[in-house]
Design a protein around this motif. Sequence first.
Motif, short mmCIF file in Angstrom:
data_model
loop_
_atom_site.label_atom_id
_atom_site.label_comp_id
_atom_site.label_asym_id
_atom_site.label_seq_id
_atom_site.Cartn_x
_atom_site.Cartn_y
_atom_site.Cartn_z
N ALA A 139 0.83 -1.21 0.00
CA ALA A 139 0.00 0.00 0.00
C ALA A 139 0.86 1.26 0.00
CB ALA A 139 -0.92 -0.01 1.22
N GLU A 140 1.91 1.28 0.82
CA GLU A 140 2.76 2.46 0.92
C GLU A 140 3.51 2.74 -0.37
OE1 GLU A 140 5.15 1.48 4.26
OE2 GLU A 140 3.51 1.74 5.70
N GLU A 141 3.88 1.70 -1.09
CA GLU A 141 4.62 1.86 -2.33
C GLU A 141 3.69 1.94 -3.55
OE1 GLU A 141 7.81 -0.95 -2.71
OE2 GLU A 141 8.52 -0.57 -0.68
N GLN A 142 2.38 2.11 -3.26
CA GLN A 142 1.38 2.31 -4.31
C GLN A 142 1.38 1.20 -5.35
OE1 GLN A 142 2.22 6.32 -5.67
NE2 GLN A 142 0.97 7.19 -4.03
N GLN A 143 1.41 -0.02 -4.85
CA GLN A 143 1.32 -1.23 -5.68
C GLN A 143 2.38 -1.27 -6.78
OE1 GLN A 143 -2.20 0.75 -6.19
NE2 GLN A 143 -1.67 0.81 -4.03
N ARG A 144 3.60 -0.87 -6.44
CA ARG A 144 4.69 -0.86 -7.41
C ARG A 144 4.92 -2.26 -7.99
NH1 ARG A 144 10.08 -1.75 -6.71
NH2 ARG A 144 9.83 -1.79 -4.44
N LYS A 145 4.67 -3.27 -7.18
CA LYS A 145 4.79 -4.67 -7.60
C LYS A 145 3.51 -5.39 -7.17
CE LYS A 145 8.39 -5.23 -5.03
NZ LYS A 145 9.57 -5.80 -4.32
N PRO A 146 3.25 -6.57 -7.71
CA PRO A 146 2.09 -7.35 -7.25
C PRO A 146 2.21 -7.67 -5.76
CG PRO A 146 2.95 -8.24 -9.30
CD PRO A 146 3.96 -7.23 -8.83
N LEU A 147 1.08 -7.73 -5.09
CA LEU A 147 1.07 -8.04 -3.67
C LEU A 147 1.77 -9.36 -3.38
CD1 LEU A 147 0.22 -7.55 -0.76
CD2 LEU A 147 -2.07 -8.40 -1.33
N ALA A 148 1.62 -10.33 -4.27
CA ALA A 148 2.26 -11.64 -4.07
C ALA A 148 3.77 -11.51 -3.93
CB ALA A 148 1.91 -12.57 -5.23
N ASP A 149 4.39 -10.56 -4.66
CA ASP A 149 5.83 -10.36 -4.56
C ASP A 149 6.23 -9.87 -3.17
OD1 ASP A 149 6.05 -11.16 -7.16
OD2 ASP A 149 6.48 -9.16 -7.98
N TYR A 150 5.42 -8.98 -2.61
CA TYR A 150 5.70 -8.49 -1.26
C TYR A 150 5.55 -9.61 -0.23
CZ TYR A 150 5.62 -3.68 -3.02
OH TYR A 150 5.90 -2.52 -3.70
N VAL A 151 4.57 -10.47 -0.45
CA VAL A 151 4.38 -11.59 0.47
C VAL A 151 5.58 -12.54 0.41
CG1 VAL A 151 2.97 -13.63 0.95
CG2 VAL A 151 1.87 -11.45 0.44
N LYS A 152 6.02 -12.85 -0.80
CA LYS A 152 7.18 -13.73 -0.95
C LYS A 152 8.41 -13.14 -0.25
CE LYS A 152 5.71 -15.54 -5.47
NZ LYS A 152 5.97 -15.49 -6.92
N GLU A 153 8.62 -11.84 -0.43
CA GLU A 153 9.76 -11.19 0.19
C GLU A 153 9.66 -11.19 1.71
OE1 GLU A 153 9.87 -7.32 -1.53
OE2 GLU A 153 10.39 -8.04 -3.54
N ALA A 154 8.46 -10.93 2.23
CA ALA A 154 8.28 -10.90 3.67
C ALA A 154 8.55 -12.26 4.29
CB ALA A 154 6.86 -10.44 4.01
N PHE A 155 8.07 -13.32 3.66
CA PHE A 155 8.30 -14.66 4.20
C PHE A 155 9.75 -15.08 4.02
CE2 PHE A 155 3.77 -14.88 4.54
CZ PHE A 155 3.52 -15.87 5.49
N ALA A 156 10.38 -14.66 2.94
CA ALA A 156 11.80 -14.96 2.74
C ALA A 156 12.65 -14.28 3.82
CB ALA A 156 12.25 -14.53 1.35
N ASP A 157 12.32 -13.02 4.13
CA ASP A 157 13.04 -12.29 5.19
C ASP A 157 12.83 -12.97 6.54
OD1 ASP A 157 13.92 -10.47 3.34
OD2 ASP A 157 12.41 -8.94 3.84
N LEU A 158 11.62 -13.40 6.78
CA LEU A 158 11.30 -14.07 8.04
C LEU A 158 12.10 -15.36 8.19
CD1 LEU A 158 9.66 -14.49 10.63
CD2 LEU A 158 7.79 -15.40 9.21
N LYS A 159 12.11 -16.15 7.13
CA LYS A 159 12.86 -17.42 7.18
C LYS A 159 14.34 -17.18 7.34
CE LYS A 159 11.73 -20.78 4.42
NZ LYS A 159 11.41 -21.54 3.19
N ALA A 160 14.86 -16.15 6.70
CA ALA A 160 16.28 -15.85 6.81
C ALA A 160 16.65 -15.44 8.23
CB ALA A 160 16.65 -14.72 5.85
N GLU A 161 15.80 -14.66 8.87
CA GLU A 161 16.07 -14.24 10.25
C GLU A 161 16.01 -15.42 11.20
OE1 GLU A 161 17.12 -11.42 11.57
OE2 GLU A 161 17.32 -10.61 9.55
N VAL A 162 15.03 -16.30 10.98
CA VAL A 162 14.90 -17.48 11.85
C VAL A 162 16.12 -18.39 11.69
CG1 VAL A 162 13.59 -19.58 12.25
CG2 VAL A 162 12.39 -17.41 11.91
N THR A 163 16.58 -18.53 10.46
CA THR A 163 17.72 -19.39 10.19
C THR A 163 19.01 -18.82 10.80
OG1 THR A 163 16.74 -20.10 8.11
CG2 THR A 163 19.09 -20.48 8.38
N ASP A 164 19.15 -17.48 10.75
CA ASP A 164 20.37 -16.85 11.25
C ASP A 164 20.37 -16.70 12.77
OD1 ASP A 164 21.23 -16.61 8.68
OD2 ASP A 164 20.61 -14.52 8.43
N ALA A 165 19.20 -16.80 13.37
CA ALA A 165 19.10 -16.58 14.82
C ALA A 165 19.87 -17.63 15.59
CB ALA A 165 17.63 -16.57 15.23
#
Length: 200
Positions: A174-200
């Motif tokens: 919403a903040e980036e005015q749909q610059r990319k499909p919502l699905a791309d943001y979801v993929k990125e958010a979950f990838a970031d989450l998994k990366a943080e969990v793995t590195d913890a």
Amino acid sequence: MEPDRPKQEGWREKKRRETLQRITDSALRLFAADGYEATTLDAIAKAAGISRRTFFYYFDSKEEILAAWQKGLPEAFRAAILAQPKDQSPLDAVCSAHLKLMANFDAAQTIVIERILRSNEQLRASNQAKFLQMEQTTFEALCEIWPQAMRRKALRMVAMVSVGALRLAIDSWAEEQQRKPLADYVKEAFADLKAEVTDA
């Protein structure tokens, strides 16, 4: 006459669903064009091609239109999780379920609804309740797939953080005015989450 009753009831239910959808679509178009507060019930009824009296047969207020849109999300999401292959992690299952549902979303309609839900305190509270219900639904669905009692705490955490990832994805979209499909943001958010969990 009796054999015709199921067919007649089916027709009525179809007409009811069509009218509900027409009211919802008309309301969202008006909300987007004129603003939520400025849109009247009479205007919604006129745009939907129904009388004010018919409108009140389906909804009591504008808030109920938004609530109806949100109401079906948790159950649809639950079904999407349960349909996931069992040979993946709970977090991957949740991410895949989100992406499956988003394939059928109307992006323009979704962003209008998101903006409206942030527009006043009452609607923000309704939006918060939606996410809490999504969290509970996620947890219950994961417990159906992985019913072992010893996994319940971990599955609860997956439910909590995955809904958080979804919220962050929607906020960024919403903040980036749909610059990319919502699905791309979801993929990125979950990838970031998994990366943080793995590195913890």
